[in-house]
Every structure is written in structure tokens, then in C-alpha cells.
Design an enzyme around this catalytic site. Structure first.
Site, PDB file in Angstrom:
ATOM      1  N   TYR A   1       0.861  -1.187   0.000  1.00 10.29           N
ATOM      2  CA  TYR A   1       0.000   0.000   0.000  1.00 10.29           C
ATOM      3  C   TYR A   1       0.894   1.232   0.000  1.00 10.29           C
ATOM      4  CZ  TYR A   1      -3.376   3.462   1.816  1.00 10.29           C
ATOM      5  OH  TYR A   1      -4.168   4.568   2.001  1.00 10.29           O
TER       6      TYR A   1
ATOM      7  N   ASP B   1       9.323   2.912  -0.701  1.00  7.63           N
ATOM      8  CA  ASP B   1       8.307   3.606   0.081  1.00  7.63           C
ATOM      9  C   ASP B   1       8.574   3.296   1.564  1.00  7.63           C
ATOM     10  OD1 ASP B   1       4.639   3.603   0.207  1.00  7.63           O
ATOM     11  OD2 ASP B   1       6.192   4.616   1.404  1.00  7.63           O
TER      12      ASP B   1
ATOM     13  N   LYS C   1       4.918   9.791   8.493  1.00  7.29           N
ATOM     14  CA  LYS C   1       4.744   9.277   9.865  1.00  7.29           C
ATOM     15  C   LYS C   1       5.770   9.824  10.868  1.00  7.29           C
ATOM     16  CE  LYS C   1       2.540   5.124   8.027  1.00  7.29           C
ATOM     17  NZ  LYS C   1       1.156   5.075   8.499  1.00  7.29           N
TER      18      LYS C   1
HETATM   19  P1  KE4 Z   1      -0.641   8.565   4.506  1.00  5.65           P
HETATM   20  O1  KE4 Z   1      -1.220   9.247   3.263  1.00  5.65           O
HETATM   21  O2  KE4 Z   1      -1.666   7.743   5.256  1.00  5.65           O
HETATM   22  O3  KE4 Z   1       0.115   9.547   5.400  1.00  5.65           O
HETATM   23  O4  KE4 Z   1       0.469   7.548   4.014  1.00  5.65           O
HETATM   24  C1  KE4 Z   1       0.138   6.584   3.049  1.00  5.65           C
HETATM   25  C2  KE4 Z   1       1.131   5.435   3.152  1.00  5.65           C
HETATM   26  C3  KE4 Z   1       2.111   5.315   2.191  1.00  5.65           C
HETATM   27  N1  KE4 Z   1       3.021   4.311   2.247  1.00  5.65           N
HETATM   28  C4  KE4 Z   1       3.000   3.406   3.260  1.00  5.65           C
HETATM   29  C5  KE4 Z   1       4.031   2.324   3.286  1.00  5.65           C
HETATM   30  C6  KE4 Z   1       2.016   3.490   4.274  1.00  5.65           C
HETATM   31  O5  KE4 Z   1       2.006   2.583   5.276  1.00  5.65           O
HETATM   32  C7  KE4 Z   1       1.058   4.518   4.216  1.00  5.65           C
HETATM   33  C8  KE4 Z   1      -0.050   4.643   5.244  1.00  5.65           C
HETATM   34  N2  KE4 Z   1      -0.201   3.555   6.145  1.00  5.65           N
HETATM   35  C9  KE4 Z   1      -1.528   3.348   6.713  1.00  5.65           C
HETATM   36  C10 KE4 Z   1      -1.431   2.167   7.696  1.00  5.65           C
HETATM   37  N3  KE4 Z   1      -1.278   0.940   7.043  1.00  5.65           N
HETATM   38  C11 KE4 Z   1      -2.075   4.576   7.331  1.00  5.65           C
HETATM   39  C12 KE4 Z   1      -3.304   4.357   8.176  1.00  5.65           C
HETATM   40  C13 KE4 Z   1      -4.567   4.886   7.519  1.00  5.65           C
HETATM   41  O6  KE4 Z   1      -4.708   4.764   6.271  1.00  5.65           O
HETATM   42  O7  KE4 Z   1      -5.396   5.442   8.283  1.00  5.65           O
END
Ligand code: KE4
Length: 431
Positions: free
Chosen positions: A144, A239, A267
Site C-alpha cells: 500500500y 516507500d 509518519k
Molecule cells: P498517509 O497518506 O496515510 O500519510 O500515508 C500513506 C502510506 C504510504 N506508504 C506506506 C508504506 C504506508 O504505510 C502509508 C499509510 N499507512 C496506513 C497504515 N497501514 C495509514 C493508516 C490509515 O490509512 O489510516
């Protein structure tokens, strides 16, 4: 466990927020219950509005590596906010953050701040396409990268195919440029490069996955991707939104000894405030506006509060030469206890851990090293485990396909308490 206030809050939220939450991962849908509404958090503890206290292994899905409300982070935000919250003009804080990231992750020669991990990956892909003049991107099933259109694509049948949109609203035109391979399936990547090599702008990968649960790459798999990208002139994007500063000072790329061309971050570098970043080879980054033709912009990019919180977080990590060793010890203690519990209980499960990220896969597979293994999990059993754990005051990620996180604020007694409660619950699951 009393939950009346959370239920009331959830019903109220449903009237004005889609699904009652501002991100689906928080919805507790996959574990068949309602989300808990949080009142406050401190260190390793999180408290809901019904007064329940939990040991928190979600940590806001990764940012809270120092635990909640760390004094240095709170102080930095308080002091910065007093001078204003956003200027729409450059500040030295942004340069400090860029320099700090470059010191900790040497492959990041130049970096652009944005406001989320999604923005970071979307922008990195546009940059790779602009720099190479190519259209296609390879992603991996189960990985993801945020909700950007090009990434919400799954493999469809098999692991080698043109993408099928994961969500309505994604055009066929977008999907056709996303190719999907299998994580830890070297042949699937080789085949895509053989078929499309000179049209591939980038390969994007979670170097250690968190978003199908925690899975470590085979060394030959990840090395082959690096070799293929170099050979065909495709940009390798790691990523590290989740793994950056989580798995090591230099992230997963330090652990794996692989240098990507671009890295996306998020994060932890915001210390809990909205943040993202993408950076890497200077020759690529210099293609970004205003130095170059690839456009990307953002009102709140490099926001002073997020920079202050992120700098305080990274500086606190750097101030302790034993930070990652201490985190490793605690995380290994938890893994050992969980594995012993599971072995005693006879319940089929696999614990995958890399550093302070872990996932308990309820599967009878002996090993979970690919998406197809993850898909064998008993999500019903997982849901029962998570909900029973909450009753015992332990808050783990409410989805089988996520990672849990240990922070520097977790104490050894937190870990031992968690192990004890897991044993009690696994015994109940067997009933
Ligand atoms: P954000 O747009 O949520 O800040 O980041 C997206 C993203 C991109 N790449 C990786 C490897 C990520 O894990 C994420 C976001 N992770 C999720 C948890 N699996 C965020 C939690 C959510 O979507 O509320």
C-alpha cells in the site's frame, strides 16, 4: 469494558463523517466492532472516552516511535506555535529537517516536504515519470502506498497483469499504466521488465511490508529489483513512509544494504503531525519545480509545527546511541513471548517481526512470505483475538493486514503484561 460513550460518539460521527471516521483503517470494520474514541494518550498508554486504558501497539499507525506526548515533541510544538503556525514562506526549520534526513539516510541527497505519505508517493511517481519520460509503474500485490489513483490497483488474476482498479473512480487509463508483481516473487518482476522494460518509469515497493502485515523481502528478490531498475533505467522508489527511521536510523535501506533512487517518507518525521517527504538522487530531484519542469506544490508543505515535531523526534532518537538496540531488545522479548504462547496454545499462527514492527498471522502456513500466504489467514480468529485483547487493556492494530509497533516508551512490564494477557486469550480462543 465499558464502551457506551464511544458508541454514542460513533453514532454522532456517522451523521456528519462518512463511515464515522476520517480514515477507513480506524473503522474496526474488519474486526467486527466499533472504533474506540480516544480521549488522550501518554507514553505507551492510550485512553478512550469511557476511561479505558490500553497499552498501545498502533502508535497512530507508526509515527509514535517515542510514544505519545513525548516531552521534547510537545515542547517543540508549543514553542513553535507561539510564533505562528504557517507562513507560506520558507523557514530554517525546513532546511534543518532536510539536512537531518540527508544525514540519517545518505541516499536522500535532496528532499521535498509534503503533507502525507500519499502525497509523497504520488509526487515521487510523477517525478519518476517526468524524469524518465516513461509511463508505467510496477507495484507489488499487497503493498500500500497511500490512496493515489496509480496505487489503488491490485493484480487481478495471477501476479503478472495490467492493473484492475481497486476502487471506483480510477480510470482505465490510469490502471493500464500500473503493473503488479508478487512480493518475494523475483520471476514476476523479471517477466514484467522483459515485456515492458523500456516503458517502465519506476518500481515502487515497501522494502519491508507493513500493509499486508509485516513481511521481510528475500535478499535475492530485493537485489534483483535494484539490478533490473539500474539495467533498464527505471527509478527504484523505496516507500519508507512506515519503515523510515522505524527499522533503523537509515530505515529499511540501511538494514537491507540496498540504495534506492528515491525514498518516500512520512509518519515518524512529523512526530504525529501531518507530514510526508520524498527525496533521493539530486539529478532526479532537480527536475522538480521550480528547479525543473515537474510540478508539485503544497500550501502547508514544510509546515513549521510539523517540522518542529519531526525534528524533535529525530533529534531525540539521535541523542541515544542505543535507541534502536533498546527497541530491538523489547520487540524481541515480545516476539519470544507471543511465539511461546502460540506454541503452548496449539493455535496455528505465525509471528513476523522486523525490528519494532510485527504482525501475528492466524494461519496454518508455516511461513508468511507472500501475499498468497497472507490470504490464508483466519480473519475471524484474528477478530476474536483483537477484541478479547482490548478487554484486557491491550490495543493492537484492528486488522490482520496491518503492522503493530513497539515504541521506546513501552516498558518491560508493558511487554510482560501483553504476553500474559495474550496467553489468557489464546486459551479462551481454544474453548
Ligand atoms: P498517509 O497518506 O496515510 O500519510 O500515508 C500513506 C502510506 C504510504 N506508504 C506506506 C508504506 C504506508 O504505510 C502509508 C499509510 N499507512 C496506513 C497504515 N497501514 C495509514 C493508516 C490509515 O490509512 O489510516
Amino acid at each position: 469494558m465499558r464502551t457506551e460513550k464511544s458508541i454514542e460518539a460513533f453514532n454522532r460521527a456517522l451523521k456528519s463523517i462518512p463511515g464515522g471516521v476520517n480514515s477507513p483503517a480506524r473503522a474496526f470494520k474488519s474486526v467486527g466492532s466499533n472504533p474506540l474514541f480516544i480521549e488522550k494518550a501518554d507514553g505507551s498508554a492510550i485512553y478512550d472516552i469511557d476511561g479505558n486504558e490500553f497499552i498501545d501497539y498502533v502508535g497512530s499507525w507508526g509515527p509514535m516511535i517515542l510514544g505519545h506526548a513525548h516531552p521534547e515533541v510537545v515542547k517543540a510544538v508549543r514553542e513553535t506555535a507561539g510564533s505562528g503556525t504557517s507562513y507560506g514562506a520558507p523557514t530554517i526549520l525546513e532546511t534543518q529537517m532536510a539536512e537531518l534526513i540527508g544525514e540519517m539516510i545518505p541516499s536522500v541527497e535532496s528532499v521535498r516536504m509534503v503533507n502525507s505519505g500519499t502525497e509523497a508517493t504520488m509526487s515521487a511517481l510523477r517525478l519518476a515519470r517526468g524524469f524518465t519520460g516513461r509511463d508505467m509503474v510496477i507495484k507489488f500485490e499487497g503493498c500500500y502506498h497511500g490512496h493515489g489513483d496509480s496505487f489503488l490497483i491490485k493484480a487481478g488474476s495471477g501476479a503478472l497483469t495490467h492493473g484492475e482498479p481497486d476502487s471506483p473512480g480510477i480510470t482505465k487509463g490510469t490502471a493500464k499504466d500500473t503493473l503488479t508483481a508478487g512480493f518475494n516473487d523475483t520471476g514476476s518482476v523479471e517477466n514484467l521488465f522483459t515485456m515492458h522494460g523500456d516503458k517502465i518509469a519506476a518500481v515502487i515497493i515497501e522494502p519491508v511490508t507493513g500493509n499486508m502485515g509485516v513481511i521481510e523481502p528475500d535478499r535475492e528478490f530485493i537485489q534483483t529489483i535494484r539490478t533490473l531498475c539500474t539495467w533498464y533505467g527505471a527509478i527504484l522508489i523505496f516507500d519508507e513512509v512506515m519503515t523510515g527511521f522505524r527499522l533503523a536510523k537509515g530505515g529499511a535501506q540501511e538494514l537491507l544494504g540496498i540504495t534506492p533512487d528515491l525514498t518516500t517518507l512520512g509518519k515518524i518525521i512529523g512526530g504525529g503531525l501531518p507530514v510526508g517527504a520524498y527525496g533521493g538522487r539530486k539529478d532526479i530531484m532537480d527536475s522538480l519545480s521550480p528547479s525543473g519542469p515537474v510540478y508539485q506544490a503544497g500550501t502547508l508543505s514544510g509546515n513549521p509545527l510539523a517540522m518542529a515535531a519531526g525534528i524533535a523526534t529525530l533529534q531525540t532518537i539521535n541523542s541515544n546511541g542505543e535507541f534502536y538496540n533498546e527497541l530491538e531488545k523489547k520487540s524481541a522479548l515480545l516476539e519470544k513471548g507471543l511465539c511461546e504462547n502460540l506454541h503452548k496454545s496449539g493455535i496455528p499462527a505465525v509471528v513476523n517481526r522486523v525490528g519494532s514492527m510485527f504482525t501475528i498471522f492466524f494461519t496454518s502456513e508455516k511461513k508468511v512470505s507472500a501475499y498468497k500466504d497472507v490470504m490464508t489467514c483466519d480473519t475471524e480468529m484474528f477478530a476474536r483475538f483483537i477484541n478479547l485483547l482490548l478487554d484486557e487493556g491491550v490495543y493492537m492494530a484492528p486488522s490482520q493486514f496491518e503492522a503493530c509497533f513497539v515504541s521506546s516508551a513501552h516498558s518491560e512490564s508493558d511487554i510482560r503484561y501483553t504476553i500474559d494477557k495474550c496467553q489468557k486469550i489464546l486459551d479462551r480462543l481454544k474453548e
